[in-house]
Design a protein around this motif. Structure first.
Motif, PDB file in Angstrom:
ATOM      1  N   CYS A 493       0.836  -1.190   0.000  1.00  0.00           N
ATOM      2  CA  CYS A 493       0.000   0.000   0.000  1.00  0.00           C
ATOM      3  C   CYS A 493       0.875   1.247   0.000  1.00  0.00           C
ATOM      4  O   CYS A 493       2.075   1.202   0.307  1.00  0.00           O
ATOM      5  CB  CYS A 493      -0.952   0.015   1.181  1.00  0.00           C
ATOM      6  SG  CYS A 493      -0.141   0.243   2.776  1.00  0.00           S
ATOM      7  N   SER A 494       0.270   2.394  -0.328  1.00  0.00           N
ATOM      8  CA  SER A 494       1.017   3.644  -0.398  1.00  0.00           C
ATOM      9  C   SER A 494       1.565   4.060   0.963  1.00  0.00           C
ATOM     10  O   SER A 494       2.630   4.675   1.056  1.00  0.00           O
ATOM     11  CB  SER A 494       0.130   4.752  -0.960  1.00  0.00           C
ATOM     12  OG  SER A 494      -1.003   4.953  -0.105  1.00  0.00           O
ATOM     13  N   ALA A 495       0.826   3.731   2.044  1.00  0.00           N
ATOM     14  CA  ALA A 495       1.295   4.078   3.393  1.00  0.00           C
ATOM     15  C   ALA A 495       2.586   3.352   3.716  1.00  0.00           C
ATOM     16  O   ALA A 495       3.524   3.931   4.284  1.00  0.00           O
ATOM     17  CB  ALA A 495       0.222   3.751   4.418  1.00  0.00           C
ATOM     18  N   ALA A 496       2.667   2.058   3.341  1.00  0.00           N
ATOM     19  CA  ALA A 496       3.898   1.300   3.573  1.00  0.00           C
ATOM     20  C   ALA A 496       5.035   1.860   2.736  1.00  0.00           C
ATOM     21  O   ALA A 496       6.184   1.940   3.187  1.00  0.00           O
ATOM     22  CB  ALA A 496       3.662  -0.174   3.266  1.00  0.00           C
ATOM     23  N   SER A 497       4.704   2.262   1.520  1.00  0.00           N
ATOM     24  CA  SER A 497       5.738   2.837   0.663  1.00  0.00           C
ATOM     25  C   SER A 497       6.249   4.159   1.216  1.00  0.00           C
ATOM     26  O   SER A 497       7.406   4.527   1.029  1.00  0.00           O
ATOM     27  CB  SER A 497       5.171   3.049  -0.753  1.00  0.00           C
ATOM     28  OG  SER A 497       4.730   1.826  -1.314  1.00  0.00           O
ATOM     29  N   ALA A 498       5.341   4.903   1.923  1.00  0.00           N
ATOM     30  CA  ALA A 498       5.734   6.188   2.505  1.00  0.00           C
ATOM     31  C   ALA A 498       6.526   6.032   3.794  1.00  0.00           C
ATOM     32  O   ALA A 498       6.999   7.033   4.345  1.00  0.00           O
ATOM     33  CB  ALA A 498       4.492   7.045   2.750  1.00  0.00           C
TER      34      ALA A 498
END
Length: 631
Positions: A493-498
């Motif tokens: 997910c984008s949160a993990a990528s951030a």
């Protein structure tokens, strides 16, 4: 100065130097004795804190409050907030000022329930401060200085437990001052005095059981044990005054009851006096206190014999009296009766009653005279007029009673009056402190829930994560109470990528502090993620296993028996499994398990622990530690 002179005396072999040192030591010791006597007059006088009303009662003994120096929490706490919690410490200046103002007010509390409540509030606040800012592995740099209540010797340590123990002592001392100020001419005043002394005993007992190995004489277990006994004895004395306040009827069974009650007071004061004259308490207990306990023991024993003599001399057995009941009541006063006498025969025989009654009067007079003699030995007690008046009046009353008896003596006139057995219907025991009744709010509540945001936990600096809309899904779930924790994080997910990690704690959403929010409240704040991006701040818990130690040493100026120790930093070496060389244990390795319990004061910073592969040099002082729960 004295310690240096004593060391020189032991080291020198020059006779001239030894003579000069001995002369200097004699002057120093005499000066110290004068200062000790002056301190006793200032802080532990029997006359201070007494009720201002005109009373005809023997004075009670109050404890003086421990004195302390000012403490500036500002820089140490602000540094710790910035370093440990990664927050702007300037936002907590008001909270730090409130803490310092409360401490300053506790140095001069009012002698009433409001003063007690303020001291308890500060004690409870110290519990929050300890968990927030005082990690068990290093020291914050705050130096606490407290003076011994009896000797005036200062004790300086960087350990917050010294502060907590000293505040507890002052709570107990304040209760004793409240008790001595009560009006003992009223039932309500005596009830309040009894309650105050029982609570004082409870606080001091709690201090003895909770804080051990204290480096201050007034808080040593032996001294606290004596003080608890003294407070319970004073409570017992007030109980007797309470039941005799309305007057003592000259009636057989009433006098039997009062005899045993007053004998109990004399007995407990005898135990207090014995405890005061035991080592190591004997050297530091005020002389006037010890003598007053002896005086009270003799005085109340004399009253017990006087009441017994009144029973025998004033109450002859009448035809309508219940012989069995009187025999049973009188028998309860004695463990034994003089040889050749029987209780029932004494009750029936007028001559035997008179002779045994006179024997009790003679013993009462002996005790009264001993109380007056001991009172005359102590300058401070000799100058207390009401004490002299009470002792003299009781002595004259016994002499008058003895003079009123028939002068003819027979062979029974030389019998010795037996001791009186004590008995009481009033239970006196310690009352444990009720800290839960005083409600306080953590000054540093903004730091977050104490179970998570404490000095024991180590955290990363807050990281900002930008959340974006992903088909209405966050890509992770939330759990826990306050603060909420990230779990079941989708790794793509984008949160993990951030940069969001499994187990992270969410501390703010769009700049709104949410350390105290629950799951539902945080989700409510995150609803806007479906329309626009949202910034959250998260922190990660660090491994706290590799804890830091610090160099420390106890400092106690002028104390003869300072509990001092040195604790230097030491980390566990990881053993290289590939090496075949046998493990060699260092000298004094027995102290390794105890190094985290070492006492602390003047903190010396230690270097940050390096890699576990780097071989360390052990200091010969590394393992000098004690299993002290306080220092």
């Amino acid at each position: 100065m004295r310690a240096g002179a004593e060391n020189l005396l032991r080291a020198t072999t020059n006779n001239k130097v030894r003579e000069q040192v001995l002369l200097e030591l004699s002057f120093v010791n005499s000066d110290l004795q004068i200062l000790k006597e002056e301190l006793e007059g200032l802080n532990i006088s029997v006359e201070v804190y007494q009720n201002a009303e005109e009373t005809f009662s023997i004075p009670l003994v109050p404890l003086g409050l421990k004195e302390t120096k000012d403490v500036d929490f500002t820089l140490p706490l602000k540094d710790f907030i910035l370093e440990h919690y990664s927050q702007d410490s300037s936002e907590y200046e008001d909270e730090i000022a409130d803490l310092m103002d409360l401490r300053q007010a506790c140095r001069t509390p009012s002698r009433d329930e409001a003063g007690i409540e303020m001291l308890i509030s500060y004690f409870l606040q110290l519990g929050y401060v300890e968990n927030r800012f005082f990690p068990p592995t290093r020291h914050t740099g705050v130096l606490f200085t407290w003076y011994d209540s009896f000797t005036g010797v200062p004790v300086c340590q960087q350990n917050l437990l010294l502060e907590k123990a000293s505040v507890l002592f002052n709570i107990g001392a304040l209760y004793t001052q409240i008790g001595t100020r009560c009006n003992r001419q009223t039932q309500a005043g005596l009830e309040n005095a009894v309650d105050a002394f029982q609570k004082a005993a409870g606080v001091l007992s709690y201090l003895k059981e909770t804080f051990t190995h204290t480096p201050s004489y007034d808080m040593s277990p032996a001294m606290l044990n004596v003080l608890v006994k003294m407070m319970l004895a004073q409570a017992r004395e007030c109980v007797f005054e309470q039941i005799s306040l309305s007057g003592i009827r000259n009636e057989f069974f009433t006098l039997v009851k009062m005899t045993q009650e007053v004998a109990k007071v004399g007995e407990v004061y005898m135990l207090v006096n014995t405890a005061m004259n035991q080592e190591p308490v004997k050297e530091n207990i005020p002389y006037s206190w010890s003598k007053l306990a002896q005086i009270k023991s003799d005085h109340y024993k004399a009253l017990a014999h006087y009441f017994t003599a009144t029973i025998l001399c004033d109450h002859e057995l009448q035809p309508g009296d219940d012989e069995d009941q009187q025999e049973k009541a009188l028998s309860q006063l004695y463990d034994y009766v003089p040889e050749g006498l029987m209780v029932l025969a004494v009750l029936k025989d007028k001559v035997q009653r008179k002779q045994l009654g006179k024997a009790h009067l003679r013993k009462a007079i002996v005790y009264h005279e001993e109380a007056l003699r001991v009172c005359g030995l102590c300058k401070k007690l000799r100058n207390i007029e009401v004490l002299q008046e009470v002792l003299t009046a009781a002595h004259k009353r016994s002499l008058l009673k003895y003079a009123q008896q028939e002068t003819e003596d027979d062979f029974l006139s030389l019998i010795q009056a037996p001791d009186i057995l004590s008995k009481t219907e009033h239970k006196i025991e310690t009352i444990a402190p009720q800290f839960s009744k005083v409600k306080v709010k953590d000054f540093f509540h903004k730091l977050g829930p104490l179970t998570v945001f404490s000095a024991k936990q180590r955290w990363t600096a807050p990281r900002t994560i930008c959340l974006h809309h992903e088909a209405g899904e966050l890509g992770f779930s939330l759990k826990g109470g306050s603060p909420v924790q990230v779990y079941c994080l989708d790794p793509v997910c984008s949160a993990a990528s951030a940069g969001l990690k499994e187990g992270d704690y969410i501390v703010s959403v769009d700049g709104i502090d949410c350390k105290w929010f629950g799951v539902s409240e945080v989700l409510e704040k995150l609803k806007s993620v479906g329309k626009q991006s949202t910034e959250i701040e998260v922190i990660s818990c660090q491994d706290t296993a590799a804890s830091l130690h610090s160099k420390s040493a106890t400092y106690s100026m002028g104390m003869q028996k300072t509990y001092s120790l040195i604790c230097l930093a030491m980390d566990e070496d990881k053993i290289d499994q590939t090496k075949k060389a046998p493990l060699k244990l260092p000298f004094l390795s027995w102290g390794t398990k105890n190094r985290q319990k070492a006492a602390s004061t003047l903190c010396l910073p230690s270097a940050v622990a390096g890699s576990s592969q780097v071989k360390k040099k052990l200091s010969p002082f590394t393992l000098f530690n004690t299993e002290s729960s306080l220092y």
